[in-house]
Design a protein around this motif. Structure first.
Motif, PDB file in Angstrom:
ATOM      1  N   THR A   1       4.474 -19.729  26.035  1.00 20.65           N
ATOM      2  CA  THR A   1       4.174 -18.581  25.179  1.00 20.65           C
ATOM      3  C   THR A   1       4.486 -18.908  23.728  1.00 20.65           C
ATOM      4  OG1 THR A   1       4.900 -17.207  27.037  1.00 20.65           O
ATOM      5  CG2 THR A   1       4.468 -16.091  24.952  1.00 20.65           C
TER       6      THR A   1
ATOM      7  N   LEU B   1       3.186 -16.415  29.163  1.00 22.55           N
ATOM      8  CA  LEU B   1       1.917 -17.096  29.358  1.00 22.55           C
ATOM      9  C   LEU B   1       2.139 -18.500  29.895  1.00 22.55           C
ATOM     10  CD1 LEU B   1       0.147 -15.964  26.068  1.00 22.55           C
ATOM     11  CD2 LEU B   1       0.119 -14.850  28.314  1.00 22.55           C
TER      12      LEU B   1
ATOM     13  N   ILE C   1      -3.251 -18.762  31.098  1.00 20.57           N
ATOM     14  CA  ILE C   1      -4.174 -18.387  30.031  1.00 20.57           C
ATOM     15  C   ILE C   1      -5.585 -18.789  30.431  1.00 20.57           C
ATOM     16  CG2 ILE C   1      -4.745 -18.668  27.593  1.00 20.57           C
ATOM     17  CD1 ILE C   1      -1.858 -19.519  27.116  1.00 20.57           C
TER      18      ILE C   1
ATOM     19  N   SER D   1      -8.032 -23.223  26.698  1.00 17.31           N
ATOM     20  CA  SER D   1      -7.421 -21.904  26.871  1.00 17.31           C
ATOM     21  C   SER D   1      -7.304 -21.225  25.514  1.00 17.31           C
ATOM     22  CB  SER D   1      -6.028 -22.035  27.513  1.00 17.31           C
ATOM     23  OG  SER D   1      -6.126 -22.628  28.781  1.00 17.31           O
TER      24      SER D   1
ATOM     25  N   PRO E   1      -6.050 -17.593  23.893  1.00 11.10           N
ATOM     26  CA  PRO E   1      -5.514 -16.233  23.962  1.00 11.10           C
ATOM     27  C   PRO E   1      -5.687 -15.449  22.659  1.00 11.10           C
ATOM     28  CG  PRO E   1      -3.735 -17.745  23.495  1.00 11.10           C
ATOM     29  CD  PRO E   1      -4.994 -18.572  23.544  1.00 11.10           C
TER      30      PRO E   1
ATOM     31  N   ALA F   1       1.746 -21.131  22.450  1.00 11.60           N
ATOM     32  CA  ALA F   1       0.491 -20.411  22.250  1.00 11.60           C
ATOM     33  C   ALA F   1       0.527 -19.604  20.960  1.00 11.60           C
ATOM     34  CB  ALA F   1       0.219 -19.495  23.442  1.00 11.60           C
TER      35      ALA F   1
END
Length: 452
Positions: free
Chosen positions: A310, A264, A245, A288, A290, A313
């Protein structure tokens, strides 16, 4: 007599020299005379692993010695043993000759000993439709070796290129963004696969813009080398991203996206955790972000999300999850080795998926092995399932343990629209198929399949 056959031999050969292999085939069908004046070679290949083919030098001499009217459909060059830089000129001579022969499909699989620069003629080929550049067999490519795209010619133009695969390519943006210019030179590009990219100047990298691109696969794009990534791909229908990311996705245009696969990753600098007073943890995403990538998934119909980073995130940026009106199939891939693979994000994602029909858990059902009958608090007692429209539940690695049975019961009891449960079990040592624990259900069918 057809018009082509009435022309002098020299004129026919001159015309054919400008045609691709495909066009030359059509011409040979139309002209009886033309069949004897030029030759179509469907595939021309050299692989240094095949000792029968002889030396590469002899192969190049044979290619160059072909009549000028010879067309080549596919050209594959595979030199996995590290190539001596002194032979790069020989490679380029062969490549330039093939480019003149109207090649449609080009693959270079070369173990590069040091920087190898493609000839300018490559960037102006008007016939090539598919290109694959692979430098993964180069020793030490992570330290600056491999294919290099440095300066493109001013007239760079690949008007027929539709499929481009770049594996271990270094872009030295000394005079502007070579990567951006390469994409701009491909007005018909539909498929792009990127693996193992390297960049020299951060401020010019990370911009992926193409109005025609339909499929994009990214692995090891190295966004950590720069701060921002731009995905301006309005025609993209398929996205597969397995990468770190970046600091930010500054621009994301995925208006046509139909299918997405996300895996990710946090870089080592970003992978430390934050703990609260109750022993829970969360990853530090202060470097980071996203957010725009997550927001860009609003039109997706099929989505697969993989592994813990992932999951984290999506949970950390859960406010960014858009309403996914078109999402009808969701796959969650879990890693058996990840002890902390909580699915905190799942309630938030399912609540934003009003038309979801199929939920696939690729792996095992998540549960606390120390308390198999309890429900992990990340799933909030499965209450979010009461408003979920899922009709089909599929689990690809069902072991029939007490913990899995207890968790599966919650899905069956709480999903109001559930019609079918599909369980796949890998036969392990000591597992009795007949004694595999499966909960009973009256409102849906349960089907079990096995494999070794």
């Amino acid at each position: 007599m057809d018009r082509i056959s009435s022309l002098p031999n020299e004129v026919i050969c001159h015309i054919v020299s400008f045609l691709s292999a495909k066009e030359a085939v059509f011409t040979s069908v139309l002209s009886k005379k033309g069949r004897n004046l030029f030759t179509i070679i469907p595939k021309l290949q050299f692989d240094d692993a095949d000792e029968i083919q002889g030396s590469f030098s002899d192969f190049v001499d044979g290619v160059i010695a072909l009549p000028s009217s010879t067309r080549v459909g596919k050209f594959y060059l595979s030199c996995r043993d590290r190539v001596d830089p002194a032979r790069y000129d020989l490679i380029n001579r062969c490549l330039c000759d093939v480019l003149k022969r109207g090649v449609l499909d080009l693959k270079l699989d070369i173990g590069i000993g040091t920087h190898y620069y493609l000839p300018f003629e490559f960037f102006t080929c008007k016939t090539v439709v598919k290109v694959e550049l692979d430098g993964r067999y180069a020793a030490g490519y992570f330290y600056g070796r491999g294919f290099v795209v440095d300066v493109l010619p001013e007239n760079a133009f690949l008007p027929a290129l539709e499929t481009l695969t770049l594996s271990v390519i270094q872009f030295n943006d000394l005079r502007g963004c070579a990567f951006k210019k390469l994409l701009s030179a491909c007005p018909l590009l539909k498929e792009l696969t990127i693996f193992g990219m390297r960049w020299q100047r951060r401020e010019w990298s990370g911009k992926l813009c193409s109005p025609t691109l339909q499929r994009l696969i990214i692995q090891d794009f190295h966004p950590s080398q720069f701060t921002r990534v731009t995905l301006d791909t309005p025609s993209l229908t398929y996205l597969e991203c397995s990468d770190a990311i970046p600091d930010q996705y500054s621009i994301v245009n995925l208006d046509s996206l139909v299918e997405a696969k996300l895996d990710l990753i946090l870089t080592n600098d970003h992978s430390h955790k934050l703990y609260d007073g109750f022993g829970n943890h969360d990853f530090d995403y202060s470097f980071s972000n996203p957010t725009n990538l997550i927001k860009g998934l609003g039109n997706v119909g099929i989505m697969e999300i993989s592994f813990q980073y992932t999951f984290e995130a999506l949970y950390y940026f859960r406010e960014s999850i858009p309403v996914c009106e078109n999402l009808y199939r969701l796959t969650i891939t879990c890693d058996d080795d990840e002890e902390e693979a909580c699915m905190d994000f799942l309630p938030f994602l399912l609540n934003k998926s009003p038309n979801l029909e199929t939920l696939v858990i690729h792996g095992q059902l998540h549960y606390d092995e120390e308390q198999p009958e309890s429900v992990c608090k990340c799933l909030s007692g499965y209450s979010f399932l009461l408003s979920c429209p899922v009709k089909v539940l599929q689990i690809t690695d069902y072991g029939g343990t007490n913990g899995e049975v207890e968790q599966l019961k919650h899905f069956i009891e709480k999903l109001p629209c559930l019609k079918s449960v599909k369980l796949h079990s890998r036969v392990r040592h000591g597992v009795d198929k007949e004694k595999l624990m499966i909960p009973r259900a009256s409102k849906c069918t349960i089907k079990v399949t096995f494999s070794s």
